[in-house]
Structure formats: C-alpha cells, structure tokens
Design a protein around this motif. Structure first.
Motif, mmCIF file in Angstrom:
data_model
loop_
_atom_site.group_PDB
_atom_site.id
_atom_site.type_symbol
_atom_site.label_atom_id
_atom_site.label_comp_id
_atom_site.label_asym_id
_atom_site.label_seq_id
_atom_site.Cartn_x
_atom_site.Cartn_y
_atom_site.Cartn_z
ATOM 1 N N ILE A 1 0.843 -1.201 0.000
ATOM 2 C CA ILE A 1 0.000 0.000 0.000
ATOM 3 C C ILE A 1 0.876 1.248 0.000
ATOM 4 C CG2 ILE A 1 -1.716 1.307 1.331
ATOM 5 C CD1 ILE A 1 -2.817 -1.351 0.324
ATOM 6 N N ASN A 2 0.468 2.235 -0.793
ATOM 7 C CA ASN A 2 1.096 3.550 -0.748
ATOM 8 C C ASN A 2 -0.013 4.555 -0.472
ATOM 9 O OD1 ASN A 2 2.436 5.928 -1.013
ATOM 10 N ND2 ASN A 2 3.107 5.614 -3.117
ATOM 11 N N ALA A 3 -0.158 4.911 0.795
ATOM 12 C CA ALA A 3 -1.196 5.872 1.190
ATOM 13 C C ALA A 3 -0.625 7.268 1.362
ATOM 14 C CB ALA A 3 -1.857 5.405 2.478
ATOM 15 N N GLN A 4 0.664 7.453 1.100
ATOM 16 C CA GLN A 4 1.301 8.754 1.287
ATOM 17 C C GLN A 4 1.115 9.676 0.080
ATOM 18 O OE1 GLN A 4 2.427 9.321 4.281
ATOM 19 N NE2 GLN A 4 2.030 7.200 4.828
ATOM 20 N N SER A 5 0.817 9.117 -1.055
ATOM 21 C CA SER A 5 0.666 9.933 -2.260
ATOM 22 C C SER A 5 -0.660 10.688 -2.222
ATOM 23 C CB SER A 5 0.736 9.033 -3.499
ATOM 24 O OG SER A 5 -0.343 8.128 -3.477
ATOM 25 N N ALA A 6 -0.920 11.453 -3.259
ATOM 26 C CA ALA A 6 -2.148 12.233 -3.316
ATOM 27 C C ALA A 6 -3.378 11.334 -3.315
ATOM 28 C CB ALA A 6 -2.140 13.110 -4.561
ATOM 29 N N GLY A 7 -3.240 10.154 -3.879
ATOM 30 C CA GLY A 7 -4.342 9.194 -3.885
ATOM 31 C C GLY A 7 -3.915 7.904 -3.216
ATOM 32 N N PHE A 8 -4.790 6.958 -3.250
ATOM 33 C CA PHE A 8 -4.514 5.646 -2.663
ATOM 34 C C PHE A 8 -3.993 4.725 -3.751
ATOM 35 C CE2 PHE A 8 -5.970 1.352 -1.625
ATOM 36 C CZ PHE A 8 -5.407 1.199 -0.384
ATOM 37 N N GLU A 9 -2.805 4.159 -3.548
ATOM 38 C CA GLU A 9 -2.227 3.250 -4.528
ATOM 39 C C GLU A 9 -1.925 1.928 -3.852
ATOM 40 O OE1 GLU A 9 1.264 5.090 -6.044
ATOM 41 O OE2 GLU A 9 0.193 6.798 -6.872
ATOM 42 N N PHE A 10 -2.164 0.849 -4.560
ATOM 43 C CA PHE A 10 -1.832 -0.457 -4.022
ATOM 44 C C PHE A 10 -1.274 -1.337 -5.128
ATOM 45 C CE2 PHE A 10 -6.239 -0.454 -5.255
ATOM 46 C CZ PHE A 10 -6.407 -1.640 -5.939
ATOM 47 N N GLY A 11 -0.447 -2.280 -4.717
ATOM 48 C CA GLY A 11 0.160 -3.205 -5.661
ATOM 49 C C GLY A 11 -0.687 -4.451 -5.827
ATOM 50 N N ALA A 12 -0.125 -5.413 -6.538
ATOM 51 C CA ALA A 12 -0.823 -6.672 -6.771
ATOM 52 C C ALA A 12 -0.782 -7.534 -5.513
ATOM 53 C CB ALA A 12 -0.168 -7.421 -7.929
ATOM 54 N N PRO A 13 -1.875 -8.220 -5.210
ATOM 55 C CA PRO A 13 -1.865 -9.133 -4.061
ATOM 56 C C PRO A 13 -0.800 -10.212 -4.261
ATOM 57 C CG PRO A 13 -4.117 -8.762 -4.813
ATOM 58 C CD PRO A 13 -3.199 -8.159 -5.837
ATOM 59 N N ARG A 14 -0.068 -10.505 -3.184
ATOM 60 C CA ARG A 14 1.005 -11.506 -3.216
ATOM 61 C C ARG A 14 0.677 -12.589 -2.205
ATOM 62 N NH1 ARG A 14 5.670 -11.283 0.121
ATOM 63 N NH2 ARG A 14 4.930 -9.255 0.747
ATOM 64 N N ARG A 15 0.648 -13.846 -2.673
ATOM 65 C CA ARG A 15 0.344 -14.976 -1.794
ATOM 66 C C ARG A 15 1.505 -15.185 -0.829
ATOM 67 N NH1 ARG A 15 1.581 -20.182 -0.975
ATOM 68 N NH2 ARG A 15 -0.068 -21.553 -0.249
ATOM 69 N N LEU A 16 1.176 -15.297 0.473
ATOM 70 C CA LEU A 16 2.197 -15.555 1.476
ATOM 71 C C LEU A 16 2.241 -17.037 1.841
ATOM 72 C CD1 LEU A 16 1.666 -12.502 3.838
ATOM 73 C CD2 LEU A 16 3.316 -12.768 1.977
ATOM 74 N N PHE A 17 1.118 -17.582 2.305
ATOM 75 C CA PHE A 17 1.038 -18.990 2.673
ATOM 76 C C PHE A 17 -0.407 -19.338 2.947
ATOM 77 C CE2 PHE A 17 1.692 -16.610 6.561
ATOM 78 C CZ PHE A 17 0.823 -17.203 7.474
ATOM 79 N N GLN A 18 -0.680 -20.631 3.138
ATOM 80 C CA GLN A 18 -2.027 -21.054 3.504
ATOM 81 C C GLN A 18 -2.050 -21.321 5.005
ATOM 82 O OE1 GLN A 18 -3.802 -24.823 2.102
ATOM 83 N NE2 GLN A 18 -5.500 -23.538 1.440
ATOM 84 N N PRO A 19 -2.683 -20.457 5.780
ATOM 85 C CA PRO A 19 -2.634 -20.592 7.235
ATOM 86 C C PRO A 19 -3.502 -21.712 7.795
ATOM 87 C CG PRO A 19 -4.001 -18.742 6.642
ATOM 88 C CD PRO A 19 -3.394 -19.265 5.365
ATOM 89 N N ARG A 20 -4.453 -22.215 7.020
ATOM 90 C CA ARG A 20 -5.402 -23.213 7.528
ATOM 91 C C ARG A 20 -5.996 -22.730 8.854
ATOM 92 N NH1 ARG A 20 -1.203 -26.429 5.457
ATOM 93 N NH2 ARG A 20 -1.863 -27.633 3.655
ATOM 94 N N ALA A 21 -6.408 -21.480 8.833
ATOM 95 C CA ALA A 21 -6.889 -20.809 10.042
ATOM 96 C C ALA A 21 -8.301 -21.237 10.394
ATOM 97 C CB ALA A 21 -6.839 -19.301 9.853
ATOM 98 N N ARG A 22 -8.594 -21.166 11.661
ATOM 99 C CA ARG A 22 -9.946 -21.399 12.173
ATOM 100 C C ARG A 22 -10.729 -20.120 11.919
ATOM 101 N NH1 ARG A 22 -10.760 -22.789 18.497
ATOM 102 N NH2 ARG A 22 -11.747 -24.758 18.055
ATOM 103 N N THR A 23 -11.720 -20.173 11.043
ATOM 104 C CA THR A 23 -12.390 -18.955 10.598
ATOM 105 C C THR A 23 -13.644 -18.607 11.380
ATOM 106 O OG1 THR A 23 -13.533 -20.223 8.897
ATOM 107 C CG2 THR A 23 -11.498 -19.107 8.256
#
Length: 111
Positions: free
Chosen positions: A48-70
């Motif tokens: 995320i780049n929230a410092q610029s005049a507008g809101f900019e974000f990059g492409a989502p990047r997969r980190l891992f599969q947490p197999r979390a309890r949802t």
C-alpha cells in the motif's frame, strides 16, 4: 466477498484491493501492507502507498495457507513489522506433540 478501502473522511471512491475474494483484512502497523484471507484460504499481502495524493496499491502476493480457524473475528494476527503471523487453529488441525513430565528432578549443583 472482496476487500475494499474507503477513505474515512467520505471523500473519494472506494478501491478494490482483493481480486479473488477476501475476508479478515488486517493492516500492517505502518500501513504499508494490507493482509487478507482469499476465498481459497490463502493469506495474501498487498503493498500500500497511502502517502501519495491518492490511494495506490500493488498486486496481491500470496504468502502462505494458514489453515486458520475462521469462526473467530480474526483468525490470525500479524506483528508490527509484518514478519510473523499468529494463526488460530482448531485442536483437530494441530498434531499432538508428546509431553514429558519429570517429577522429583533436582538440577545438578556445581562442585
């Protein structure tokens, strides 16, 4: 479900951050990344780049599969620097490790 970011002041539009479904968004402490769990269960980070005049974000990047309890409000948390994650899992998902109990143990004293 998708992840959107909307300015608190109500100005501007909303920005869609996720592209393949998403839930449980969490901001990194310094607001440089947004994390979420995608519909397939994988944990993603979005720069995320929230410092610029507008809101900019990059492409989502997969980190891992947490197999979390949802069933919880947030099934995971992230450290301030975004380097470590704490994931809530159900007891069935965690392999039981053996526990050794030693009774009447006395540490060796120096001679």
């Amino acid at each position: 479900s998708e992840i959107f970011v909307v300015p608190l002041d109500g100005g501007g539009g909303r920005s869609q951050v996720s592209t393949m479904g998403g839930s449980f968004p969490r901001w990194r402490q310094d607001n440089s990344e947004l994390y979420f769990i995608a519909a397939n269960g994988d944990l993603y980070a979005v720069p995320i780049n929230a410092q610029s005049a507008g809101f900019e974000f990059g492409a989502p990047r997969r980190l891992f599969q947490p197999r979390a309890r949802t069933g919880y409000r947030f099934p995971y948390d992230v450290t301030d620097d975004g380097q470590r994650f704490l994931v809530s899992r159900s007891p069935e998902q965690v392999a039981a490790a053996p526990i050794t109990v030693v009774s009447n143990w006395v540490p060796a004293l120096p001679h």
